[in-house]
Design an enzyme around this catalytic site. Structure first.
Site, short mmCIF file in Angstrom:
data_model
loop_
_atom_site.label_atom_id
_atom_site.label_comp_id
_atom_site.label_asym_id
_atom_site.label_seq_id
_atom_site.Cartn_x
_atom_site.Cartn_y
_atom_site.Cartn_z
N ASN A 7 0.88 -1.16 0.00
CA ASN A 7 0.00 0.00 0.00
C ASN A 7 0.92 1.21 0.00
OD1 ASN A 7 -1.81 2.03 0.44
ND2 ASN A 7 -2.82 1.06 2.19
N ARG A 85 -2.33 -2.10 -3.71
CA ARG A 85 -3.59 -1.39 -3.56
C ARG A 85 -3.54 -0.18 -4.49
NH1 ARG A 85 -5.35 3.05 0.71
NH2 ARG A 85 -7.53 3.14 0.08
N HIS A 174 -13.26 1.69 -0.81
CA HIS A 174 -13.20 0.65 0.24
C HIS A 174 -13.67 -0.71 -0.30
CE1 HIS A 174 -13.78 3.77 3.73
NE2 HIS A 174 -12.50 3.56 3.50
N ARG A 235 -14.02 14.01 7.40
CA ARG A 235 -14.72 14.32 6.14
C ARG A 235 -16.22 14.45 6.41
NH1 ARG A 235 -12.42 9.44 2.73
NH2 ARG A 235 -10.90 9.16 4.37
N GLU A 372 -7.70 -6.04 4.46
CA GLU A 372 -7.56 -5.70 3.04
C GLU A 372 -6.32 -6.34 2.44
OE1 GLU A 372 -9.12 -1.32 2.56
OE2 GLU A 372 -8.73 -1.75 4.65
#
Ligand code: AMP
Length: 388
Positions: A7, A85, A174, A235, A372
């Protein structure tokens, strides 16, 4: 069969190594502050390297060196695959793909849609390519799981030309996490994904919900960017675009609006703190209680909407930092949802159980730790095995 997942951020690299026969995680390394004067590599919470790391390539070199010295991996040429990713796959990448020059060019082209992420993800790919041109690399996109959204769910009701010419539509993010927990949920309830309707809630610093019908994502809360939908750490999630127009008229410019919506909104905007643990500690104070309530209310609203879109759900999944750890959030979100057949057992919820549904709950409510990295590693094996 060893697979490395990467990642890659603009100044960081998170690397996990798996033995895919047993799916055992052999190691996890994090290189921070690439390009700064002092970079660090962390292994099992300890700093195992400190010094200048000028580029992602140099970061890859110290990772390889570390793994080799510890006899964990001889070198990158011994890897079955490297899985990356990649945040944005646009409409082009509906599935994970083997990386070649064309794929790299396309990831670069899609940088206009994810300027903070895609260029950084590409740096990781380029660094591995420079290290070993033989090892197969796979790009696993955050967006591809949601490429099954029907048009009525992904189109914004604005000038159609903006969809056709600028690619302005809902993409969703996601995806790797939603896909992973959906599969895990199916295993837990002992059914095939094809038999199930699921609502998955990824509640971390970033947060999103997905409606998954028989294995396919048909709705998700994030949109053109990861700003839409649920209330997040900093956010805003959904907000009337009219409020933004109003602020523009009031003198806000691009930078100040970007900062407001992405960095200074959500839980942080509401109560000054983006960490749910802190909010829970101070929940008896009005501002913290309000932030908590707004966060949970938005999730509840989405569950109702997704129940309608799916025509009822069999499983509701909580995952990521808040979803996995906050019994209080799960309790508040599920309160009053008996009408949908969602009933949680308060004891089980507080005791850290996976299945927290009451015996007579029509919907199974599960708490599943997301992973993930293993999903990226599995995807990498799938893609590379197909071509071998
Ligand atoms: P993630 O982005 O998935 O790593 O989630 C990070 C967020 O999870 C943090 O900002 C916290 O708000 C939240 N979190 C982690 N542990 C807990 C906990 N025990 N209780 C409540 N929230 C938690």
């Amino acid at each position: 069969m060893k697979v490395l997942t990467i990642n890659s951020g603009s100044s960081s690299l998170k690397v996990a190594l798996f033995d895919m026969k047993s799916e055992k995680r052999l190691s996890f390394l994090e290189v921070e502050k690439i390009g700064e004067r002092v970079s660090r590599m962390i292994f099992q919470k300890e700093t195992v390297f400190e010094g200048e790391v000028k580029s992602h390539f140099e970061a890859i070199e110290i990772v390889e060196d570390f793994l080799s010295k510890r006899d964990i991996l001889k070198n990158f040429n011994h890897l079955f695959a490297v899985g990356h990713r990649v945040v944005h796959g646009g409409e082009k990448f509906k599935k994970s793909v083997l990386v070649d020059r064309d794929v790299m060019r396309e990831i670069e082209r899609l940088s206009s849609l994810a300027p903070l992420h895609n260029p950084a993800n590409l740096k990781g790919i380029e660094a591995v390519l420079k290290k070993s041109s033989k090892v197969p690399q796979v790009a696993v996109f955050d967006t591809s799981f949601h490429q099954t959204l029907p048009k009525e769910a992904f189109l914004y009701a604005i000038d159609y030309n903006l969809y056709e010419k600028e690619g302005i539509r809902r993409y969703g993010f996601h995806g790797t996490s939603h896909s992973y927990v959906a599969k895990e949920a199916a295993k837990i309830v002992g059914k095939s994904l094809k038999e199930l309707n699921l609502i998955t809630l990824h509640l971390g610093n970033g947060a999103s919900a997905a409606a998954i019908k028989r294995g396919k994502s048909i709705e998700t809360s994030m949109g053109f960017t990861p700003l839409e939908g649920l209330v997040m750490g900093s956010r805003s999630g959904d907000i009337d675009a009219g409020a933004i127009l109003y602020l523009l008229k009031k003198g806000f410019d691009f930078e100040s609006l970007d900062y407001l919506l992405n960095k200074n909104s959500g839980l942080k905007g509401l109560c000054g703190v983006n960490d749910m643990r802190e909010i829970e500690k101070r929940i008896d104070k009005e501002r913290f209680r309000e932030a908590f309530d707004v966060f949970c209310h938005r999730i509840k609203k989405y569950i109702g909407a997704y129940m309608a879109v799916l025509g009822g759900a069999d499983v509701l999944v909580f995952t990521a930092g808040i979803g996995e750890n906050s019994a209080l959030v799960r309790e508040k979100v599920c309160s009053g949802l008996d009408v949908f057949g969602i009933k949680i057992d308060k004891e089980k919820n507080r005791n850290g159980q996976i299945d927290i549904s009451k015996g007579d709950s029509k919907v199974k409510v599960l708490v599943i730790k997301t992973d993930e990295e293993i999903e990226i590693a599995r995807e990498s094996v799938r893609v590379v095995s197909k071509i071998c």
